[in-house]
Design an enzyme around this catalytic site. Structure first.
Site, short mmCIF file in Angstrom:
data_model
loop_
_atom_site.label_atom_id
_atom_site.label_comp_id
_atom_site.label_asym_id
_atom_site.label_seq_id
_atom_site.Cartn_x
_atom_site.Cartn_y
_atom_site.Cartn_z
N ASP A 1 -19.16 -4.60 35.23
CA ASP A 1 -18.00 -5.22 35.00
C ASP A 1 -17.84 -6.36 35.83
O ASP A 1 -18.34 -6.24 37.04
CB ASP A 1 -16.78 -4.42 34.71
CG ASP A 1 -16.69 -3.69 36.11
OD1 ASP A 1 -17.42 -3.21 36.52
OD2 ASP A 1 -15.45 -3.30 36.40
N GLU A 2 -17.12 -7.30 35.54
CA GLU A 2 -16.68 -8.28 36.56
C GLU A 2 -17.57 -8.86 37.79
O GLU A 2 -17.38 -8.96 38.66
CB GLU A 2 -15.62 -7.76 37.18
CG GLU A 2 -14.38 -7.18 36.34
CD GLU A 2 -13.02 -6.63 36.91
OE1 GLU A 2 -11.93 -7.45 36.71
OE2 GLU A 2 -13.00 -5.79 38.07
N VAL A 3 -18.66 -9.53 37.15
CA VAL A 3 -19.63 -10.10 38.04
C VAL A 3 -19.06 -11.60 38.37
O VAL A 3 -19.22 -12.34 37.49
CB VAL A 3 -21.00 -10.01 37.47
CG1 VAL A 3 -21.99 -10.40 38.41
CG2 VAL A 3 -21.43 -8.48 37.17
#
Ligand SMILES: *[C@@H]1O[C@H](CO)[C@@H](O)[C@H](O)[C@H]1NC(C)=O
Ligand SMILES: *[C@@H]1O[C@H](CO)[C@@H](O)[C@H](O)[C@H]1NC(C)=O
Ligand SMILES: *[C@@H]1O[C@H](CO)[C@@H](O)[C@H](O)[C@H]1NC(C)=O
Length: 540
Positions: free
Chosen positions: A335-337
């Site tokens: 997630d959330e790169v």
């Protein structure tokens, strides 16, 4: 002056008075009351009441059961549940001398040839059970020990106290099974280190609410408390404190075994390529150097996806993880790169050009994730990923679990898209219990349903359950348990009980009493609203 003072006091009382229309009335826990949580699938109680004596009543293996006294898991459970019935912990021990017992025994009968006593629960475990409470012997039948554990919990919830403190139970027939196979709680041990005791207490609370997955978000940007035998520097340099704020192999094994004793799977999450700042401290070269103009800025971004050394490291690391954690699934995050560091780095830019990715950094993310998935697949594990991995169209195994967490796009639409693509979906969006607000927010938690999206029956079948998440930014051992319970109990009923069990009024009464029971068992679950319990928690 004085009059003025009182006037202002009155005014402030008015202002402070709760005006929330959602608040229900006060709840008192009366004797003779039964509250079963989560609500069983089929539940028939009759007005015939039996008395239980601590001196006589016992839980025992039935003749012909495929589990006997050598099944330590059940032996432990029998002891635990006898203690829940008669002990109420050390503090509330009652000394009511009752020598008559209408009910002598609860016999536990494991019906399938393989009781699964020495194995680990899986997503396919049969947790169904049948319970018949009758004189002189009650019978709990279950195909496996996992169903027996759920049935023992239900049996003890049927026991109530009369006003003299005598334990009683009504003649009852229950036939029960879970609506969803995956009913999880996520705890985060990176933002704050959680002492083992807090984790174990919450595993007990999970069993009281029929949860069966502990999602251990064990490491993240802030700290790396997992002690890796292969790469000791990861925790030595990445934990908040290298000797006290870590989980040794013995700690991890204890959590896994304690969870197993409660019919709970442990799924570890090792989130990459983002959320990995703490990994970089003990594994130089793993993270991407960020650039400021044409020179390295001295800061680091996500895992460096263009180096062979990255994948060599990940292969050794996940090989270790696959042996430490017995569950068939590993959560790989994804997630959330944040792409800004990758964009700043000239070597990454060159690699992007070589691969023909253009300026689409989600292609680079997919490239990385794809290689990690291959590495994990080679260890014979299945995987769970956060929804971005699906959103970015990474090629996935058919049995991948997609973990839906984002508020936008609407989670109902995401559940529909994931299942339309044929993947199994797991819901968490409405159950971020770290988010708190004034009032009875458990009601919204309770109303959310993982199958409430527009889709075919086949799509609905692909929803395997959900998880309540308690992210750790503002949570440590001081406030974790009361923040989680009984709000997570609302999720527990949603995931276990029939989809038609959704009346918030009746849930309120049962849940308030269930919370009182959790207090009696030593779990400091916070109040839902005003009222009192017969045995208040005294914090000791
Ligand atoms: C249990 O039995 C008592 C006594 O007959 C009765 O008042 C009560 O309603 C029964 N409880 C349930 C849950 O049926
Ligand atoms: C990385 O591995 C690939 C495939 O094994 C190989 O072709 C390539 O030369 C390696 N790159 C470096 C820099 O070692
Ligand atoms: C399902 O579709 C109907 C009709 O298109 C729409 O009104 C409703 O909002 C949709 N429900 C969800 C949960 O998306």
């Amino acid at each position: 002056m004085r009059a003025l003072y009182f006037a202002s006091l009155l005014l402030s009382i008015n202002v402070c008075k709760s005006s929330l229309s959602e608040d229900f009335g006060e709840i008192y826990e009366e004797p003779e009351e039964v509250s079963v949580w989560p609500q069983p699938q089929k539940y028939q109680a009759s007005p015939v009441t039996f008395q239980l004596s601590a001196y006589i009543f016992q839980i025992a293996h039935a003749k012909g059961s495929s589990a006997g006294p050598s099944c330590v898991l059940l032996q432990n459970a029998f002891r635990r549940y006898i203690d829940y019935i008669f002990g109420y912990g050390k503090k509330h021990k009652k000394n009511v001398k009752v020598f008559d017992s209408d009910l002598a025994e609860l016999q536990v009968f494991i019906t399938s040839p393989d009781s699964e006593c020495d194995s680990y629960p899986t997503v396919k475990s049969d947790e169904s059970y049948q319970l018949s409470v009758d004189q002189p012997t009650s019978v709990l039948k279950a195909p496996t020990v996992w169903g027996a554990l759920r049935g023992l919990e239900t049996f003890t919830q049927l026991v109530f106290e009369d006003k003299y403190g005598v334990k009683k139970i009504n003649k009852t027939d229950i036939s029960d099974f879970p609506r969803f196979a995956h009913r999880g709680i996520l705890l985060d041990t990176s933002r704050h280190y959680l002492p083992l005791k807090v984790i174990l207490v919450n595993l007990e609370a999970m069993a009281m609410n029929k949860f069966n997955v502990f999602h251990w978000h064990i490491v993240d940007d802030q700290s790396f408390p997992y002690m890796s035998p292969t790469f000791p520097d990861l925790s030595q340099k990445g934990a908040y404190q290298p000797y006290t704020h870590v989980y040794t192999s013995a700690d991890v094994n204890m959590v896994i075994e304690f969870a197993r004793m409660h019919g709970i799977r442990v799924i570890a999450e090792f989130d990459t390529p983002g959320h990995t700042q703490s990994w970089g401290k003990g594994q130089p070269g793993l993270l991407t150097p960020c650039y400021s103009g044409s020179t390295p800025s001295g800061t680091f971004g996500p895992v460096n996806p263009i180096l062979n050394t990255t994948y060599d490291f990940m292969a050794s690391f996940f090989k270790e993880i696959s042996t430490v954690f017995p569950d068939a699934y590993i959560h790989l995050g994804g997630d959330e790169v944040d792409f800004s560091c990758w964009k700043s780095n000239p070597d990454i830019q060159k690699f992007m050009a070589q691969q023909g990715f253009g300026q689409d950094y989600s292609k680079l993310e997919s490239y990385y994730i794809q290689r990690i998935l291959d590495i994990v697949k080679a260890t014979n594990k299945g995987y769970m990923v956060w929804q971005e991995v699906f959103d970015n169209e990474v090629k996935l195994n058919a049995d991948t679990l997609i973990h839906v967490w984002k508020e936008k796009p609407q989670y109902e639409n995401e559940m529909a898209r994931v299942t339309a693509a044929g993947f199994h979906a797991l819901l968490s969006t409405p159950w971020y219990l770290n988010r708190i607000s004034y009032g009875q927010d458990w009601q919204g938690i309770y109303r959310a349903d993982p199958q409430s999206f527009n889709g075919t029956a086949e799509q609905k079948q692909l929803v395997i359950g959900g998880e309540a998440c308690l992210w750790g930014e503002y949570v440590d051992a001081t406030n974790l348990t009361p923040r989680l319970w009984p709000r997570a109990s609302a999720v527990g009923e949603r995931l276990w009980s029939d989809e038609n069990v959704k009346d918030v009024n009746s849930a309120y009464t049962r849940l308030a009493k269930h919370r009182c029971r959790m207090l009696r068992r030593g779990i400091p679950a916070e109040p839902l609203f005003v009222g009192y319990c017969r045995h208040e928690y005294d914090g000791l």
